[in-house]
Motif scaffolding. Structure first.
Motif, PDB file in Angstrom:
ATOM      1  N   GLY A 145      31.032  46.948  27.129  1.00  0.00           N
ATOM      2  CA  GLY A 145      31.274  46.221  25.880  1.00  0.00           C
ATOM      3  C   GLY A 145      32.501  45.171  26.064  1.00  0.00           C
ATOM      4  O   GLY A 145      32.896  44.481  25.329  1.00  0.00           O
ATOM      5  N   GLY A 146      33.044  45.159  27.275  1.00  0.00           N
ATOM      6  CA  GLY A 146      34.509  44.533  27.324  1.00  0.00           C
ATOM      7  C   GLY A 146      34.185  43.779  28.818  1.00  0.00           C
ATOM      8  O   GLY A 146      33.296  43.384  29.268  1.00  0.00           O
ATOM      9  N   PHE A 147      35.533  43.977  29.429  1.00  0.00           N
ATOM     10  CA  PHE A 147      35.658  42.956  30.586  1.00  0.00           C
ATOM     11  C   PHE A 147      36.692  43.932  31.617  1.00  0.00           C
ATOM     12  O   PHE A 147      37.258  44.819  31.211  1.00  0.00           O
ATOM     13  CB  PHE A 147      36.204  41.951  30.257  1.00  0.00           C
ATOM     14  N   LYS A 148      36.548  43.664  32.797  1.00  0.00           N
ATOM     15  CA  LYS A 148      37.389  44.188  33.628  1.00  0.00           C
ATOM     16  C   LYS A 148      37.728  43.198  34.884  1.00  0.00           C
ATOM     17  O   LYS A 148      37.171  42.111  35.216  1.00  0.00           O
ATOM     18  CB  LYS A 148      36.857  45.407  34.506  1.00  0.00           C
ATOM     19  N   ILE A 149      39.042  43.341  35.585  1.00  0.00           N
ATOM     20  CA  ILE A 149      39.288  42.464  36.683  1.00  0.00           C
ATOM     21  C   ILE A 149      38.837  43.228  37.749  1.00  0.00           C
ATOM     22  O   ILE A 149      39.177  44.442  37.972  1.00  0.00           O
ATOM     23  CB  ILE A 149      40.916  42.321  36.775  1.00  0.00           C
ATOM     24  N   ASP A 150      37.776  42.888  38.557  1.00  0.00           N
ATOM     25  CA  ASP A 150      37.285  43.432  39.552  1.00  0.00           C
ATOM     26  C   ASP A 150      37.433  42.947  41.067  1.00  0.00           C
ATOM     27  O   ASP A 150      37.127  43.609  41.830  1.00  0.00           O
ATOM     28  CB  ASP A 150      35.674  43.473  39.323  1.00  0.00           C
ATOM     29  N   LYS A 151      38.266  41.806  40.976  1.00  0.00           N
ATOM     30  CA  LYS A 151      38.564  41.338  42.313  1.00  0.00           C
ATOM     31  C   LYS A 151      39.637  40.381  42.363  1.00  0.00           C
ATOM     32  O   LYS A 151      39.811  39.602  41.302  1.00  0.00           O
ATOM     33  CB  LYS A 151      37.151  40.438  42.914  1.00  0.00           C
ATOM     34  N   SER A 152      40.423  40.205  43.343  1.00  0.00           N
ATOM     35  CA  SER A 152      41.442  39.081  43.777  1.00  0.00           C
ATOM     36  C   SER A 152      41.264  38.688  45.110  1.00  0.00           C
ATOM     37  O   SER A 152      41.471  39.584  46.233  1.00  0.00           O
ATOM     38  CB  SER A 152      42.838  39.850  43.603  1.00  0.00           C
ATOM     39  N   ALA A 153      41.027  37.607  45.257  1.00  0.00           N
ATOM     40  CA  ALA A 153      40.635  37.009  46.296  1.00  0.00           C
ATOM     41  C   ALA A 153      41.805  36.153  46.906  1.00  0.00           C
ATOM     42  O   ALA A 153      42.057  35.020  46.366  1.00  0.00           O
ATOM     43  CB  ALA A 153      39.299  36.173  46.431  1.00  0.00           C
ATOM     44  N   LEU A 154      42.273  36.764  47.870  1.00  0.00           N
ATOM     45  CA  LEU A 154      43.606  35.847  48.442  1.00  0.00           C
ATOM     46  C   LEU A 154      43.206  34.904  49.812  1.00  0.00           C
ATOM     47  O   LEU A 154      42.407  35.364  50.446  1.00  0.00           O
ATOM     48  CB  LEU A 154      44.492  36.822  49.090  1.00  0.00           C
ATOM     49  N   THR A 155      43.627  33.731  49.451  1.00  0.00           N
ATOM     50  CA  THR A 155      43.304  32.749  50.721  1.00  0.00           C
ATOM     51  C   THR A 155      44.779  31.950  51.315  1.00  0.00           C
ATOM     52  O   THR A 155      45.588  31.391  50.261  1.00  0.00           O
ATOM     53  CB  THR A 155      42.494  31.423  50.028  1.00  0.00           C
ATOM     54  N   LEU A 156      45.057  32.474  52.265  1.00  0.00           N
ATOM     55  CA  LEU A 156      46.271  32.341  52.992  1.00  0.00           C
ATOM     56  C   LEU A 156      46.204  31.076  54.076  1.00  0.00           C
ATOM     57  O   LEU A 156      45.161  31.130  54.966  1.00  0.00           O
ATOM     58  CB  LEU A 156      46.858  33.362  53.578  1.00  0.00           C
ATOM     59  N   ARG A 157      47.171  30.129  54.111  1.00  0.00           N
ATOM     60  CA  ARG A 157      47.303  29.095  54.983  1.00  0.00           C
ATOM     61  C   ARG A 157      48.779  29.192  55.617  1.00  0.00           C
ATOM     62  O   ARG A 157      49.495  29.287  54.788  1.00  0.00           O
ATOM     63  CB  ARG A 157      46.809  27.695  54.656  1.00  0.00           C
ATOM     64  N   ALA A 158      48.760  29.576  56.893  1.00  0.00           N
ATOM     65  CA  ALA A 158      50.101  29.701  57.386  1.00  0.00           C
ATOM     66  C   ALA A 158      50.542  28.895  58.801  1.00  0.00           C
ATOM     67  O   ALA A 158      49.450  28.729  59.410  1.00  0.00           O
ATOM     68  CB  ALA A 158      50.214  31.452  57.768  1.00  0.00           C
ATOM     69  N   LYS A 159      51.807  28.672  58.883  1.00  0.00           N
ATOM     70  CA  LYS A 159      52.409  27.964  59.754  1.00  0.00           C
ATOM     71  C   LYS A 159      53.310  28.904  60.236  1.00  0.00           C
ATOM     72  O   LYS A 159      54.440  29.023  59.454  1.00  0.00           O
ATOM     73  CB  LYS A 159      52.737  26.639  59.744  1.00  0.00           C
TER      74      LYS A 159
END
Length: 141
Positions: free
Chosen positions: A89-103
């Motif tokens: 009946g509610g919500f959840k935070i189920d994912k954190s997608a990290l996108t990294l660009r590095a030099k």
């Protein structure tokens, strides 16, 4: 170390509104509401703040790890995309997608991949999240 934030809310969940304030003053009665969370009204929301915290924590952790490995990063840019999904009946935070660009001059791909994975699993915000964390890391020339 303890960091504090304060939330105030007025009215019902859907029709009310609130504001968020941090002791540092970076957030100072910053508005949030149903519309800033589930629609596109100007303001912030908890998921956006978690995404910012995760991106910032991961990126700083990686900078420390790269430095300890004897390299100096030229630039590290991370986006965190936090997913809010229905949960009963509610919500959840189920994912954190990290996108990294590095030099990072002189850092080879294998070492970079290892350090990025270490940062993903060791930053304090990653440890806090009860969600799937993915990482798409690119080392640029």
């Amino acid at each position: 170390m303890i960091r504090r934030a304060h939330a105030a809310w007025r009215g019902t969940g859907r029709d009310g509104d609130g504001d968020l304030t941090t002791d540092s003053g970076v957030l100072d009665q910053t508005p949030y509401s149903f519309k800033t969370r589930f629609e596109d009204e100007k303001g912030t929301n908890p998921e956006e703040l978690i995404a910012a915290a995760h991106a910032g924590c991961f990126t700083m952790q990686l900078a420390f790890l790269i430095q300890r490995a004897g390299f100096t990063p030229e630039s590290l840019t991370t986006e965190a995309a936090v997913s809010l999904s229905p949960d009963g009946g509610g919500f959840k935070i189920d994912k954190s997608a990290l996108t990294l660009r590095a030099k990072a001059p002189g850092l080879d791909q294998a070492k970079f991949d290892n350090l990025a994975h270490q940062a993903e699993t060791s930053c304090p915000v990653s440890k806090l999240l009860n969600a799937e964390i993915t990482l798409d890391a690119t080392l640029e020339d």
